[in-house]
Design an enzyme around this catalytic site. Sequence first.
Site, PDB file in Angstrom:
ATOM      1  N   ARG A 123     -17.373-126.974 -48.415  1.00  0.00           N
ATOM      2  CA  ARG A 123     -18.240-125.771 -48.498  1.00  0.00           C
ATOM      3  C   ARG A 123     -17.673-124.556 -47.779  1.00  0.00           C
ATOM      4  O   ARG A 123     -18.400-123.656 -47.395  1.00  0.00           O
ATOM      5  CB  ARG A 123     -19.658-126.064 -47.992  1.00  0.00           C
ATOM      6  N   LYS A 145     -12.698-111.408 -52.823  1.00  0.00           N
ATOM      7  CA  LYS A 145     -13.034-111.885 -54.172  1.00  0.00           C
ATOM      8  C   LYS A 145     -12.047-112.985 -54.528  1.00  0.00           C
ATOM      9  O   LYS A 145     -10.825-112.759 -54.538  1.00  0.00           O
ATOM     10  CB  LYS A 145     -12.920-110.758 -55.193  1.00  0.00           C
ATOM     11  N   GLU A 187      -2.529 -99.632 -58.746  1.00  0.00           N
ATOM     12  CA  GLU A 187      -3.705 -99.920 -57.908  1.00  0.00           C
ATOM     13  C   GLU A 187      -3.772 -98.980 -56.706  1.00  0.00           C
ATOM     14  O   GLU A 187      -4.850 -98.715 -56.182  1.00  0.00           O
ATOM     15  CB  GLU A 187      -3.698-101.380 -57.450  1.00  0.00           C
ATOM     16  N   LYS A 229      -9.916 -99.396 -49.159  1.00  0.00           N
ATOM     17  CA  LYS A 229     -10.625-100.560 -49.710  1.00  0.00           C
ATOM     18  C   LYS A 229     -11.424-101.268 -48.627  1.00  0.00           C
ATOM     19  O   LYS A 229     -12.541-101.721 -48.853  1.00  0.00           O
ATOM     20  CB  LYS A 229      -9.650-101.531 -50.396  1.00  0.00           C
ATOM     21  N   GLU A 239     -20.576-106.287 -53.769  1.00  0.00           N
ATOM     22  CA  GLU A 239     -20.662-105.420 -54.958  1.00  0.00           C
ATOM     23  C   GLU A 239     -22.087-105.208 -55.467  1.00  0.00           C
ATOM     24  O   GLU A 239     -22.376-105.415 -56.625  1.00  0.00           O
ATOM     25  CB  GLU A 239     -19.759-105.962 -56.074  1.00  0.00           C
ATOM     26  N   ARG A 243     -18.937-100.848 -54.332  1.00  0.00           N
ATOM     27  CA  ARG A 243     -17.697-101.600 -54.607  1.00  0.00           C
ATOM     28  C   ARG A 243     -17.349-101.602 -56.097  1.00  0.00           C
ATOM     29  O   ARG A 243     -16.173-101.701 -56.462  1.00  0.00           O
ATOM     30  CB  ARG A 243     -17.824-103.039 -54.061  1.00  0.00           C
ATOM     31  N   ASN A 247     -13.564-100.545 -59.823  1.00  0.00           N
ATOM     32  CA  ASN A 247     -13.199-100.991 -61.167  1.00  0.00           C
ATOM     33  C   ASN A 247     -12.890 -99.832 -62.121  1.00  0.00           C
ATOM     34  O   ASN A 247     -12.905-100.024 -63.344  1.00  0.00           O
ATOM     35  CB  ASN A 247     -14.325-101.853 -61.754  1.00  0.00           C
ATOM     36  N   HIS A 250     -11.037-100.430 -65.387  1.00  0.00           N
ATOM     37  CA  HIS A 250     -10.951-101.868 -65.648  1.00  0.00           C
ATOM     38  C   HIS A 250     -11.587-102.291 -66.968  1.00  0.00           C
ATOM     39  O   HIS A 250     -11.130-103.252 -67.585  1.00  0.00           O
ATOM     40  CB  HIS A 250     -11.591-102.666 -64.504  1.00  0.00           C
ATOM     41  N   HIS A 254      -9.166-104.204 -69.106  1.00  0.00           N
ATOM     42  CA  HIS A 254      -9.330-105.622 -69.464  1.00  0.00           C
ATOM     43  C   HIS A 254      -9.299-105.796 -70.979  1.00  0.00           C
ATOM     44  O   HIS A 254      -8.740-106.764 -71.500  1.00  0.00           O
ATOM     45  CB  HIS A 254     -10.651-106.167 -68.926  1.00  0.00           C
ATOM     46  N   HIS A 267      -1.628-106.604 -65.500  1.00  0.00           N
ATOM     47  CA  HIS A 267      -2.945-106.114 -65.074  1.00  0.00           C
ATOM     48  C   HIS A 267      -2.869-104.636 -64.634  1.00  0.00           C
ATOM     49  O   HIS A 267      -3.664-103.801 -65.091  1.00  0.00           O
ATOM     50  CB  HIS A 267      -3.461-107.000 -63.933  1.00  0.00           C
TER      51      HIS A 267
HETATM   52  P1  NAD Z   1       0.934-112.508 -60.111  1.00  0.00           P
HETATM   53  O1  NAD Z   1       0.294-113.226 -59.019  1.00  0.00           O
HETATM   54  O2  NAD Z   1       0.992-113.161 -61.446  1.00  0.00           O
HETATM   55  O3  NAD Z   1       2.406-112.069 -59.670  1.00  0.00           O
HETATM   56  C1  NAD Z   1       3.197-111.347 -60.583  1.00  0.00           C
HETATM   57  C2  NAD Z   1       4.558-112.005 -60.800  1.00  0.00           C
HETATM   58  O4  NAD Z   1       5.378-111.759 -59.661  1.00  0.00           O
HETATM   59  C3  NAD Z   1       4.502-113.505 -60.944  1.00  0.00           C
HETATM   60  O5  NAD Z   1       5.452-113.916 -61.868  1.00  0.00           O
HETATM   61  C4  NAD Z   1       4.885-114.006 -59.544  1.00  0.00           C
HETATM   62  O6  NAD Z   1       5.415-115.297 -59.525  1.00  0.00           O
HETATM   63  C5  NAD Z   1       5.904-112.995 -59.160  1.00  0.00           C
HETATM   64  N1  NAD Z   1       6.096-112.782 -57.747  1.00  0.00           N
HETATM   65  C6  NAD Z   1       5.160-112.726 -56.779  1.00  0.00           C
HETATM   66  N2  NAD Z   1       5.700-112.353 -55.624  1.00  0.00           N
HETATM   67  C7  NAD Z   1       7.022-112.192 -55.842  1.00  0.00           C
HETATM   68  C8  NAD Z   1       8.099-111.810 -55.034  1.00  0.00           C
HETATM   69  N3  NAD Z   1       7.925-111.436 -53.779  1.00  0.00           N
HETATM   70  N4  NAD Z   1       9.333-111.780 -55.585  1.00  0.00           N
HETATM   71  C9  NAD Z   1       9.511-112.088 -56.901  1.00  0.00           C
HETATM   72  N5  NAD Z   1       8.525-112.428 -57.720  1.00  0.00           N
HETATM   73  C10 NAD Z   1       7.281-112.475 -57.192  1.00  0.00           C
HETATM   74  O7  NAD Z   1       0.214-111.085 -60.377  1.00  0.00           O
HETATM   75  P2  NAD Z   1      -0.401-109.980 -59.415  1.00  0.00           P
HETATM   76  O8  NAD Z   1      -0.207-108.701 -60.125  1.00  0.00           O
HETATM   77  O9  NAD Z   1       0.045-110.121 -58.029  1.00  0.00           O
HETATM   78  O10 NAD Z   1      -1.955-110.356 -59.422  1.00  0.00           O
HETATM   79  C11 NAD Z   1      -2.700-110.351 -60.627  1.00  0.00           C
HETATM   80  C12 NAD Z   1      -3.881-111.262 -60.417  1.00  0.00           C
HETATM   81  O11 NAD Z   1      -4.685-110.721 -59.371  1.00  0.00           O
HETATM   82  C13 NAD Z   1      -4.776-111.401 -61.619  1.00  0.00           C
HETATM   83  O12 NAD Z   1      -5.153-112.747 -61.760  1.00  0.00           O
HETATM   84  C14 NAD Z   1      -5.994-110.557 -61.265  1.00  0.00           C
HETATM   85  O13 NAD Z   1      -7.177-111.028 -61.876  1.00  0.00           O
HETATM   86  C15 NAD Z   1      -6.038-110.749 -59.785  1.00  0.00           C
HETATM   87  N6  NAD Z   1      -6.726-109.684 -59.045  1.00  0.00           N
HETATM   88  C16 NAD Z   1      -7.656-110.050 -58.142  1.00  0.00           C
HETATM   89  C17 NAD Z   1      -8.312-109.087 -57.396  1.00  0.00           C
HETATM   90  C18 NAD Z   1      -9.290-109.501 -56.354  1.00  0.00           C
HETATM   91  O14 NAD Z   1      -9.965-108.620 -55.775  1.00  0.00           O
HETATM   92  N7  NAD Z   1      -9.396-110.768 -56.047  1.00  0.00           N
HETATM   93  C19 NAD Z   1      -8.007-107.723 -57.577  1.00  0.00           C
HETATM   94  C20 NAD Z   1      -7.017-107.387 -58.508  1.00  0.00           C
HETATM   95  C21 NAD Z   1      -6.375-108.369 -59.249  1.00  0.00           C
HETATM   96  N1  GLY Z   2     -10.476-105.309 -57.222  1.00  0.00           N
HETATM   97  C1  GLY Z   2     -11.842-104.923 -57.127  1.00  0.00           C
HETATM   98  C2  GLY Z   2     -12.536-105.452 -55.914  1.00  0.00           C
HETATM   99  O1  GLY Z   2     -11.965-106.075 -55.057  1.00  0.00           O
HETATM  100  O2  GLY Z   2     -13.710-105.252 -55.809  1.00  0.00           O
END
Ligand code: NAD
Ligand code: GLY
Length: 366
Positions: A123, A145, A187, A229, A239, A243, A247, A250, A254, A267
């Site tokens: 949990r 998140k 971003e 942020k 949110e 918050r 988006n 987005h 999306h 993304h």
């Molecule tokens: P990702 O995690 O897929 O990383 C992008 C690519 O870079 C991947 O191929 C990864 O293996 C590679 N990589 C990572 N670090 C590296 C490094 N230092 N050197 C070489 N390669 C590297 O994508 P991302 O853009 O980091 O994240 C996208 C994800 O984040 C999505 O799933 C999205 O939904 C999520 N997201 C979440 C939030 C949140 O608030 N939780 C906000 C925005 C996006």
């Molecule tokens: N990426 C949007 C949030 O964290 O709320």
Amino acid sequence: MSILTPETINVTLSERSYPVWIGRGLLDDPTRWRTTLRGRHALVISNSTVAPLYLDRVACGLDGLQWSSFLLEDGEAHKTFANVGRALDALSRLGATRDACVIALGGGVVGDLAGFTAACWMRGIDFIQMPTTLLSMVDSSVGGKTGVNLPAGKNLVGAFHQPRAVVADIGSLDSLPAREYRAGLAEVIKGAAIGDAGFFAWLEQHADALALRDETTLIQAIATKVRYKAGVVARDETEQGERALLNLGHTFGHALETAGHYTTLLHGEGVAIGMLLAARLSERLGMSAVADTLRLEQLLKTTGLPTDVPSGFEPEQLLALMRLDKKNIAGTLCLILWRGLGRAEIVSGVNEADVLAVLHEATGST
Ligand code: NAD
Ligand code: GLY
């Protein structure tokens, strides 16, 4: 290696407050992050691309603990419930107790899944974010998140679960491909477009330095976005209002990502084009001036981000996908629009004809 004092930003959430450390060499220097580990067990969750590059460095800081690693295959397709189950099995094999810690080493995919795994085990246990993409440093690692995708859609299952610390070692960006780096800049620009016109002007002045990954400029940009942020999260953790402004772009973004089956656009690229479409819609609705839209478009272009909807995308298909957005209420579109640089707004009941007109114009199908 000499490690400079990192930039430190606090996310203030009373007893769940935590630091975000930003600097070069932080993975090699466990003195800070090791103090946030409370128990004897740690599970490092990473992926097949990042682990060979950085896991050894983190492992050096885990001396004396019982720890293991769980590696995902690379890609959004692996942010699944099935993999959360496998990660929970890894915690179980480790004999992890309630004071165990999950360490997320990777981009947003790893961070979201690892955080959700930590939220589920017994949990809720501690986790530390060690983001290795620019996007995850400035956005996904901060704010708690966490979650995974379902076949029905992205991020449909999850939990708000704050990390104990965020360790953003910008040295890890040295290996990040250029396209992923630019997607992270989207971003950064988004934060400025939503809430800080002064920061937007600063980004315009420093766009070339950012494109060249100048370290001082980059740290300042990351820190400013994270500070912005952190403020939003402190005021509206789950949110209920403000918050949602994060988006901006987005809903369009999306739809573009989905229409491209998550292979055409990253993304951050979807967010870049989506922000511009949201700006054009705001302009059409009389909420903002064309001069602001043009400045946004120019900054996205200067940093090498896409600004055009890829060819072959149909306006009606994109609108249908936008109708599935989580923000929509009672069958009407709810979008984040803006009143010009630094001022975003939640607008419900947006007229679909206006959205369609913007999409037709963007796809050249008017
Ligand atoms: P990702 O995690 O897929 O990383 C992008 C690519 O870079 C991947 O191929 C990864 O293996 C590679 N990589 C990572 N670090 C590296 C490094 N230092 N050197 C070489 N390669 C590297 O994508 P991302 O853009 O980091 O994240 C996208 C994800 O984040 C999505 O799933 C999205 O939904 C999520 N997201 C979440 C939030 C949140 O608030 N939780 C906000 C925005 C996006
Ligand atoms: N990426 C949007 C949030 O964290 O709320």
